[in-house]
Design a protein around this motif. Structure first.
Motif, short mmCIF file in Angstrom:
data_model
loop_
_atom_site.label_atom_id
_atom_site.label_comp_id
_atom_site.label_asym_id
_atom_site.label_seq_id
_atom_site.Cartn_x
_atom_site.Cartn_y
_atom_site.Cartn_z
N PHE A 2 0.86 -1.25 -0.13
CA PHE A 2 0.13 -0.03 0.23
C PHE A 2 1.01 1.27 -0.16
CE2 PHE A 2 -2.65 -3.33 2.20
CZ PHE A 2 -3.69 -3.12 1.49
N ARG A 3 0.18 2.46 -0.48
CA ARG A 3 1.01 3.70 -0.36
C ARG A 3 -0.08 4.72 -0.27
NH1 ARG A 3 3.25 4.36 -6.24
NH2 ARG A 3 1.57 3.57 -7.02
N LEU A 4 0.31 5.78 0.62
CA LEU A 4 -0.40 6.57 1.13
C LEU A 4 -0.64 7.64 -0.28
CD1 LEU A 4 1.30 8.26 4.20
CD2 LEU A 4 -0.72 6.65 4.17
N HIS A 80 -1.35 8.31 16.94
CA HIS A 80 -2.28 6.92 16.56
C HIS A 80 -2.18 6.14 15.50
CE1 HIS A 80 -5.30 9.59 18.77
NE2 HIS A 80 -4.72 10.47 18.15
N ASP A 81 -1.87 4.73 15.93
CA ASP A 81 -1.70 3.90 14.96
C ASP A 81 -3.08 3.64 14.20
OD1 ASP A 81 -0.68 1.62 13.43
OD2 ASP A 81 -0.54 0.41 15.39
N LEU A 82 -2.82 4.02 12.79
CA LEU A 82 -4.18 3.89 12.03
C LEU A 82 -4.42 2.53 11.41
CD1 LEU A 82 -3.68 7.39 10.52
CD2 LEU A 82 -5.39 6.60 12.40
N ASP A 83 -5.46 2.01 11.25
CA ASP A 83 -5.97 0.89 10.71
C ASP A 83 -5.95 0.94 9.09
OD1 ASP A 83 -6.67 -1.70 10.29
OD2 ASP A 83 -8.89 -1.19 10.25
N THR A 84 -5.04 0.25 8.21
CA THR A 84 -4.96 0.27 7.10
C THR A 84 -6.27 0.05 6.28
OG1 THR A 84 -2.85 -0.56 7.14
CG2 THR A 84 -3.72 -0.60 5.10
N LYS A 85 -7.27 -0.81 6.70
CA LYS A 85 -8.53 -1.22 6.47
C LYS A 85 -9.14 0.13 6.21
CE LYS A 85 -12.56 -4.15 6.37
NZ LYS A 85 -13.18 -5.19 7.08
N ASP A 86 -9.40 0.89 7.50
CA ASP A 86 -10.03 2.03 7.56
C ASP A 86 -9.67 3.09 6.39
OD1 ASP A 86 -11.87 3.84 8.48
OD2 ASP A 86 -10.13 4.83 9.65
N ARG A 90 -11.49 4.92 3.13
CA ARG A 90 -11.53 6.38 3.04
C ARG A 90 -11.14 6.67 1.83
NH1 ARG A 90 -11.77 9.46 7.90
NH2 ARG A 90 -12.37 8.27 9.69
N GLY A 91 -10.25 5.92 1.11
CA GLY A 91 -9.57 6.42 -0.29
C GLY A 91 -8.02 7.10 -0.01
N MET A 92 -7.47 6.78 1.44
CA MET A 92 -6.31 7.47 1.80
C MET A 92 -5.09 6.59 1.64
SD MET A 92 -7.58 9.36 5.07
CE MET A 92 -6.04 10.52 5.05
N VAL A 93 -5.21 5.14 1.12
CA VAL A 93 -4.17 4.63 0.42
C VAL A 93 -4.36 3.89 -0.70
CG1 VAL A 93 -3.14 4.14 3.07
CG2 VAL A 93 -4.91 2.56 2.19
N GLU A 94 -3.76 3.16 -1.26
CA GLU A 94 -3.86 2.58 -2.59
C GLU A 94 -2.96 1.18 -2.81
OE1 GLU A 94 -3.33 4.85 -5.99
OE2 GLU A 94 -1.02 5.37 -5.74
N LYS A 95 -3.45 0.42 -3.34
CA LYS A 95 -2.66 -0.73 -3.72
C LYS A 95 -1.76 -0.81 -4.80
CE LYS A 95 -5.71 -4.05 -1.55
NZ LYS A 95 -6.61 -5.36 -1.74
N PHE A 96 -0.57 -1.12 -4.45
CA PHE A 96 0.32 -0.91 -6.04
C PHE A 96 1.19 -2.03 -6.12
CE2 PHE A 96 3.02 0.74 -2.79
CZ PHE A 96 4.45 0.56 -3.28
#
Length: 109
Positions: A2-4, A80-86, A90-96
């Motif tokens: 994933f990337r932000l 805050h350790d953020l959840d990747t699924k969340d 939200r569209g704040m990470v993308e798979k690459f």
């Protein structure tokens, strides 16, 4: 992997879940040069300078929020350790796919 890929609005909404933010026009939002990192700066109701930093560390998305007196000592820091699924919802990470993964996939055929 994933990337932000956050933007100003999505970041403002994310930080708004952890802090009471002023209207968006009173928040300074800055993107770091050539990296996917972001800063938000604002002044809270108590007159403290607040800085939120959104980045990754060791493969985890983190949001740190610092509060301090203007030109004074730091009052608090919360990370805050953020959840990747969340973040994905939200569209704040993308798979690459990395070049190494693409090469391994081509070589496996």
């Amino acid at each position: 992997m994933f990337r932000l890929k956050a933007n100003k609005t999505s970041l403002y909404k994310l930080v708004g879940e952890f802090e009471n933010l002023p209207p968006m026009r009173r928040v300074t939002i800055t993107k770091a040069y050539r990296t996917p990192d972001w800063w938000l700066k604002w002044t809270d109701a108590d007159g403290l300078l607040c800085v939120a930093f959104f980045s990754t560390c060791m493969g985890k998305a983190l949001l740190s929020i610092d509060k301090k007196e203007f030109c004074g000592p730091q009052v608090s820091r919360v990370v805050h350790d953020l959840d990747t699924k969340d973040l994905l919802e939200r569209g704040m990470v993308e798979k690459f796919t990395t070049a190494a993964e693409r090469g391994a996939a081509c070589g496996a055929v």
